[in-house]
Motif scaffolding. Structure first.
Motif, mmCIF file in Angstrom:
data_model
loop_
_atom_site.group_PDB
_atom_site.id
_atom_site.type_symbol
_atom_site.label_atom_id
_atom_site.label_comp_id
_atom_site.label_asym_id
_atom_site.label_seq_id
_atom_site.Cartn_x
_atom_site.Cartn_y
_atom_site.Cartn_z
ATOM 1 N N LEU A 70 -7.325 -11.954 -3.650
ATOM 2 C CA LEU A 70 -6.209 -11.265 -4.300
ATOM 3 C C LEU A 70 -4.898 -11.526 -3.567
ATOM 4 C CD1 LEU A 70 -7.839 -7.842 -5.206
ATOM 5 C CD2 LEU A 70 -7.126 -9.642 -6.797
ATOM 6 N N ARG A 71 -4.927 -11.454 -2.230
ATOM 7 C CA ARG A 71 -3.720 -11.729 -1.441
ATOM 8 C C ARG A 71 -3.278 -13.176 -1.610
ATOM 9 N NH1 ARG A 71 -6.417 -8.223 2.005
ATOM 10 N NH2 ARG A 71 -7.347 -9.898 3.206
ATOM 11 N N ARG A 73 -3.774 -15.115 -4.233
ATOM 12 C CA ARG A 73 -3.157 -15.242 -5.567
ATOM 13 C C ARG A 73 -1.755 -14.656 -5.574
ATOM 14 N NH1 ARG A 73 -7.888 -12.801 -8.192
ATOM 15 N NH2 ARG A 73 -9.464 -14.339 -7.765
ATOM 16 N N GLN A 74 -1.589 -13.512 -4.915
ATOM 17 C CA GLN A 74 -0.267 -12.886 -4.870
ATOM 18 C C GLN A 74 0.733 -13.768 -4.130
ATOM 19 O OE1 GLN A 74 0.602 -10.101 -6.568
ATOM 20 N NE2 GLN A 74 2.647 -10.736 -6.019
ATOM 21 N N ARG A 75 0.290 -14.418 -3.048
ATOM 22 C CA ARG A 75 1.172 -15.327 -2.312
ATOM 23 C C ARG A 75 1.598 -16.490 -3.203
ATOM 24 N NH1 ARG A 75 -2.302 -13.993 2.202
ATOM 25 N NH2 ARG A 75 -3.659 -15.715 1.664
ATOM 26 N N GLN A 76 0.683 -16.971 -4.058
ATOM 27 C CA GLN A 76 1.025 -18.054 -4.984
ATOM 28 C C GLN A 76 2.069 -17.588 -5.978
ATOM 29 O OE1 GLN A 76 -2.781 -19.142 -6.610
ATOM 30 N NE2 GLN A 76 -3.139 -20.713 -5.069
ATOM 31 N N VAL A 77 1.893 -16.389 -6.514
ATOM 32 C CA VAL A 77 2.839 -15.836 -7.482
ATOM 33 C C VAL A 77 4.208 -15.637 -6.844
ATOM 34 C CG1 VAL A 77 3.383 -13.773 -8.866
ATOM 35 C CG2 VAL A 77 1.073 -14.744 -8.924
ATOM 36 N N ASP A 78 4.196 -15.104 -5.620
ATOM 37 C CA ASP A 78 5.449 -14.849 -4.906
ATOM 38 C C ASP A 78 6.082 -16.123 -4.357
ATOM 39 O OD1 ASP A 78 5.071 -12.156 -5.359
ATOM 40 O OD2 ASP A 78 4.340 -11.727 -3.334
ATOM 41 N N ASN A 82 7.011 -13.507 0.740
ATOM 42 C CA ASN A 82 6.753 -12.319 1.549
ATOM 43 C C ASN A 82 6.100 -12.627 2.879
ATOM 44 O OD1 ASN A 82 7.808 -10.684 -0.403
ATOM 45 N ND2 ASN A 82 5.839 -10.343 -1.408
#
Length: 83
Positions: A70-71, A73-78, A82
């Motif tokens: 999940l982290r 994927r979030q790093r990819q989106v961001d 961050n």
């Protein structure tokens, strides 16, 4: 075959594919496939013919693979903003 445990590894540094396989109980092809799919931490090129994984990344994945994914994927989106 000698199985590697997280407790037997240094707190920081790099580990090779055979040790990653020992820690995760997964095969080499599975580890590479998961890296390509973003399901496992990417390796780091440490020399012209050497690739290894950051111990910290592998520890984090072993502790909670789903949370790590999940982290990631979030790093990819961001876009890594961050970090």
């Amino acid at each position: 075959m000698h199985l590697t445990t997280l407790d037997s590894l240094c707190q920081a540094g790099y580990i090779t594919l055979p040790k990653v396989c020992g820690v995760t109980s997964r095969s080499k092809p599975t580890i590479w496939r998961w890296c390509k799919q973003g399901l496992f931490p990417a390796p780091v090129k440490i020399g012209p013919n050497s690739t290894a994984w950051r111990i910290e990344d592998v520890r984090e994945w072993v502790a909670d693979p789903q949370a790590w994914q999940l982290r990631a994927r979030q790093r990819q989106v961001d876009g890594g903003r961050n970090e």
